[in-house]
Design a protein around this motif. Structure first.
Motif, short mmCIF file in Angstrom:
data_model
loop_
_atom_site.label_atom_id
_atom_site.label_comp_id
_atom_site.label_asym_id
_atom_site.label_seq_id
_atom_site.Cartn_x
_atom_site.Cartn_y
_atom_site.Cartn_z
N LYS B 33 19.35 26.37 6.34
CA LYS B 33 20.46 26.95 5.58
C LYS B 33 20.02 27.24 4.13
O LYS B 33 20.76 27.05 3.18
CB LYS B 33 21.68 26.01 5.56
N LEU B 34 18.77 27.67 4.01
CA LEU B 34 18.19 27.97 2.69
C LEU B 34 17.89 29.46 2.60
O LEU B 34 17.26 30.03 3.49
CB LEU B 34 16.89 27.18 2.51
N LEU B 35 18.36 30.09 1.51
CA LEU B 35 17.98 31.48 1.25
C LEU B 35 16.64 31.45 0.51
O LEU B 35 16.59 31.15 -0.68
CB LEU B 35 19.05 32.18 0.39
N ASN B 36 15.59 31.72 1.24
CA ASN B 36 14.25 31.58 0.68
C ASN B 36 13.86 32.86 -0.08
O ASN B 36 13.23 33.76 0.48
CB ASN B 36 13.25 31.29 1.80
N PHE B 37 14.23 32.92 -1.35
CA PHE B 37 13.99 34.14 -2.12
C PHE B 37 12.51 34.35 -2.42
O PHE B 37 12.15 35.38 -2.98
CB PHE B 37 14.82 34.13 -3.40
N ALA B 38 11.67 33.38 -2.07
CA ALA B 38 10.23 33.58 -2.25
C ALA B 38 9.63 34.33 -1.07
O ALA B 38 8.44 34.65 -1.07
CB ALA B 38 9.54 32.23 -2.41
N ILE B 107 17.51 27.54 -6.40
CA ILE B 107 16.86 27.80 -7.68
C ILE B 107 15.35 27.60 -7.54
O ILE B 107 14.53 28.35 -8.10
CB ILE B 107 17.43 26.86 -8.78
N THR B 108 14.96 26.59 -6.75
CA THR B 108 13.54 26.35 -6.52
C THR B 108 12.90 27.57 -5.85
O THR B 108 11.78 27.96 -6.19
CB THR B 108 13.35 25.10 -5.62
N ALA B 109 13.62 28.16 -4.91
CA ALA B 109 13.09 29.35 -4.21
C ALA B 109 12.84 30.48 -5.20
O ALA B 109 11.81 31.17 -5.13
CB ALA B 109 14.07 29.79 -3.13
N ILE B 110 13.78 30.65 -6.14
CA ILE B 110 13.58 31.70 -7.16
C ILE B 110 12.36 31.36 -8.02
O ILE B 110 11.55 32.22 -8.35
CB ILE B 110 14.87 31.86 -8.01
N GLY B 111 12.25 30.06 -8.34
CA GLY B 111 11.09 29.62 -9.12
C GLY B 111 9.78 29.87 -8.39
O GLY B 111 8.80 30.33 -8.97
N ILE B 112 9.76 29.58 -7.09
CA ILE B 112 8.55 29.81 -6.29
C ILE B 112 8.21 31.30 -6.28
O ILE B 112 7.05 31.71 -6.35
CB ILE B 112 8.76 29.31 -4.84
N SER B 113 9.24 32.13 -6.22
CA SER B 113 9.03 33.58 -6.22
C SER B 113 8.29 34.00 -7.49
O SER B 113 7.27 34.70 -7.44
CB SER B 113 10.39 34.29 -6.12
N PHE B 114 8.79 33.54 -8.63
CA PHE B 114 8.12 33.88 -9.90
C PHE B 114 6.72 33.26 -9.97
O PHE B 114 5.79 33.86 -10.49
CB PHE B 114 8.97 33.42 -11.09
N PHE B 115 6.60 32.04 -9.44
CA PHE B 115 5.29 31.37 -9.44
C PHE B 115 4.27 32.20 -8.67
O PHE B 115 3.15 32.42 -9.15
CB PHE B 115 5.45 29.97 -8.82
N LEU B 116 4.67 32.68 -7.51
CA LEU B 116 3.73 33.47 -6.70
C LEU B 116 3.38 34.80 -7.40
O LEU B 116 2.22 35.19 -7.48
CB LEU B 116 4.32 33.76 -5.32
N GLU B 117 4.41 35.47 -7.92
CA GLU B 117 4.17 36.75 -8.61
C GLU B 117 3.19 36.57 -9.77
O GLU B 117 2.25 37.35 -9.94
CB GLU B 117 5.48 37.32 -9.17
N ASN B 118 3.43 35.53 -10.54
CA ASN B 118 2.60 35.35 -11.73
C ASN B 118 1.24 34.75 -11.42
O ASN B 118 0.27 35.01 -12.14
CB ASN B 118 3.36 34.51 -12.77
#
Lengths: 383, 305
Positions: B33-38, B107-118
């Protein structure tokens, strides 16, 4: 000309210090004219990362090169503070807020895109910081909202009619497709060109895709057999390359006619395409040979985006130097005043640099290139 | 008619990519039930893996191995590496938050997304990398019937995409792992009491979903040629939309949603105007949500009170 030749001659010597001119803020340095240090910082805003990083890094390299050469020639200590905008107005706004709140930054080179200038112009205006773009060409930028904005390139109201008339008179299409990328640079050019096509009796299919689009197959399917030209006033050369491949994949014969952002040798190489550009190919200008050689040696191949930024940086450097030579301490206001008075009889762009009261380059030109079978850009007459 | 078929093929090809990415979205949502934005950024990493495989074997104009072998290596390596990356993300970023309020992993998923991009930006720079597919797979290869043109890459994407979707459906419905995934999705605690290793099942789900995103990334690189650290954002957004339209949590729904969005984009561009593509696509999404709030193939969740 003599002054410019001497600057060009210093290009190779400046290479040694070119890499030291960027990032960080102002330092302390020796005196200009013997007694007082001429120390200042200028900002650089450009798309150093993102889809058009190839253009932004070229701009940054030429800004660094100009700075190194000018510091050496004028005995100034001007440093460059970098800001990455990714060609996004929101990102540019953040960088601008950082720059305007840094009192050491007296003027700025950039930003690259018209949409960014629209976003940051009022901020720079309020802070009294002069900023000179080497690639923002939207005509509306110099109509009032950006009082401290200057550009060393011409504007869409010159380029649009010139390109449209070339297409009408030389390529003779019965039908064409024109696709904007939903940015103000692109929509501005489309608005100028479309009435000229329609007045010439050409059937125009106006399309619009976001700059983030990379799949053009559906759009290319709409290119009919009668459509002999596709006009792409875009900023991302890689997108145009993909558009050209989609045309080839669907066996469509239409020519691509692109503008400014598509001038990217090595990225956009579709044979037979046309590209109009605000910048000349400085490798074809004999007086620029030393600068071109210096840039190529240090940074590799380059296109038309770097040289105007060299010119913009040079204007700011000279303005700061002139303030110092007048015995004043450089400030945002006296540097802005000095930039307004710029009167360079010649420049790296092969033309004089003087600004009108709106910040526009007086008598700016555009250049037209055709891509040959090997992907090389050949300068051709634009009328 | 040719135009219709051409746009249909264009839409199916793009839709297959959306569907593959949407599948991962939907699988992860189904079990956690997690929206994995990464998830879109895993697609980006897959595209980079494919790019570097081409470079390792001599670049597009000087390949040292036959093209079919290259393609197999690209797809397998992208699936394996991105799958492993997905498992690592689950293990270190999401598992510690499994029992936290839902907003925390989001929020962690959004953070992981930025982490991967950067991270990719830092490692490989910000410039656009180009596959130059036509240099090793000719644009003139494929099927040409009159004005209808379907090139080899499009055929490959359609065939491979369909095979993966059918394979996943079989895996979920006919294998022990699939049964475990469905059990964890239905009731995690009950599944654990029945002896199912929840951690292993969730890790397997992340591996499969991420591997599909990696494969989709390679397909996108082959089709659209351009790879940057930012391509995952739009792909992730479209895939998320596809998953929601189809019914988030439903695997057939994700496939249907992806294909529908791809076809809708293609036909709207072809028959109306590219200017209004996103307007119409998202208008369709709103209508679907109004008529079937759980998505086309989604099931309404019953709340016990």
């Amino acid at each position: 000309m003599k002054g410019r030749m001497s600057i060009a001659a210093m290009a190779l010597g400046a290479l040694a210090v070119a890499g030291c001119g960027s990032s960080g803020t102002s330092g302390t340095g020796s005196a200009s004219g013997g007694s007082k240090a001429c120390v200042a910082s200028i900002g650089f805003e450009g798309p150093i990362t993102g889809p058009v990083a190839v253009l932004g890094t070229e701009q940054l390299h030429f800004a660094e090169l100009a700075l190194a050469m000018d510091n050496q020639a004028n005995k100034t200590k001007i440093s460059l503070v970098q800001g990455d905008t990714q060609l996004q107005p929101a990102q540019a706004t953040t960088v601008t807020q950082q720059f305007t709140s840094n009192s050491k930054i007296l003027a700025e080179v950039g930003p690259a895109g018209s949409q960014e200038v629209t976003a940051v112009g009022p901020l720079f205006g309020r802070a009294g910081v002069a900023f000179i773009s080497g690639s923002a060409t939207n005509a509306a930028l110099t109509t009032g909202p950006n009082p401290t904005f200057f550009r060393v390139v011409s504007k869409d109201s010159v380029q649009g009619p010139q390109d449209a008339n070339y297409i009408v008179n030389k390529l003779h299409p019965k039908a064409l497709m024109i696709v904007d990328d939903q940015e103000s640079y692109s929509t501005g050019l489309v608005a100028v060109m479309t009435p000229i096509f329609k007045a010439a009796g050409i059937k125009v299919d106006h399309e619009s895709v976001p700059q983030t689009t990379t799949d053009f197959s559906s759009l290319v399917s709409k290119v009919t057999a009668a459509t002999s030209v596709v006009v792409l006033p875009w900023q991302v050369a890689a997108n145009a390359q993909q558009f050209g491949r989609d045309l080839a994949q669907q066996h469509k014969k239409a020519l691509i006619f692109g503008t400014d952002g598509l001038f990217s040798p090595g990225t956009f190489t579709i044979s037979g395409s046309y590209v109009s550009s605000f910048g000349p190919d400085i490798t074809a200008i004999p007086a620029d040979a030393a600068i071109a050689s210096a840039a190529k040696t240090k940074y590799g191949k380059f296109g038309t985006f770097g040289p105007p930024v060299f010119a913009a940086t040079h204007v700011i450097d000279e303005a700061i130097s002139s303030v110092c030579k007048a015995g004043q301490t450089p400030s945002r206001s006296n540097v802005l005043a000095a930039i307004k008075k710029t009167n360079e009889p010649t420049s790296i762009l092969g033309q004089p640099i003087t600004f009108d009261s709106h910040g526009d380059l007086i008598n700016g030109k555009f250049f037209l290139f055709k891509i040959d079978a090997k992907g090389n850009y050949q300068l051709i007459p634009s009328s | 008619m040719d135009f219709f078929v051409q746009e249909l093929v264009n839409g199916l090809t793009t839709g297959a990519l959306y569907a593959l990415v949407a599948l991962g979205f939907s699988m992860v949502y189904g079990v956690l039930k997690l929206l994995n934005f990464a998830h879109g950024d895993l697609y980006m990493v897959g595209a980079f893996v494919g790019y570097f495989v081409i470079q390792w074997f001599g670049g597009p104009t000087g390949l040292a191995i036959p093209v079919p072998v290259l393609l197999v290596i690209m797809f397998v390596l992208a699936a394996a590496l991105v799958g492993a990356l997905g498992v690592a993300i689950e293990r270190f970023a999401y598992r510690p938050l499994r029992d936290a309020p839902r907003i925390a992993p989001l929020i962690t998923a959004i953070g992981i997304s930025f982490f991967l991009e950067n991270s990719v930006l830092l490692l490989f720079g910000g410039q656009t990398r180009v596959y130059n597919t036509p240099d090793f797979i000719s644009l003139s290869s494929g099927i040409s019937i009159g004005p209808l043109n379907i090139d080899t890459v499009q055929i490959m994407v359609l065939v491979l995409g369909a095979a993966l979707m059918i394979g996943l459906q079989l895996l979920v419905n006919r294998t022990k792992l699939g049964k475990q995934m469905r059990a964890v999705s239905a009731d995690r605690e009950a599944a654990e009491m029945l002896g199912i290793s929840v951690n292993l099942t969730i890790a397997a789900t992340f591996f499969l979903g991420s591997a599909l995103a990696g494969v989709a990334g390679v397909m996108a690189g082959l089709m659209f040629n351009q790879v940057t650290n930012l391509i995952g954002f739009i792909a992730g957004l479209k895939a998320f939309t596809a998953a929601v339209v189809g019914g988030i949590g439903s695997i057939p729904g994700a496939m249907l949603g992806g294909l529908l969005i791809g076809i809708a984009e293609s036909f709207i561009t072809g028959y109306i105007s590219s200017t209004y593509t996103n307007l119409f696509v998202f208008a369709i999404l709103i209508v679907v949500m109004l008529v079937r709030p759980s998505g086309l193939l989604g099931r309404a969740q019953l709340q016990k009170v």
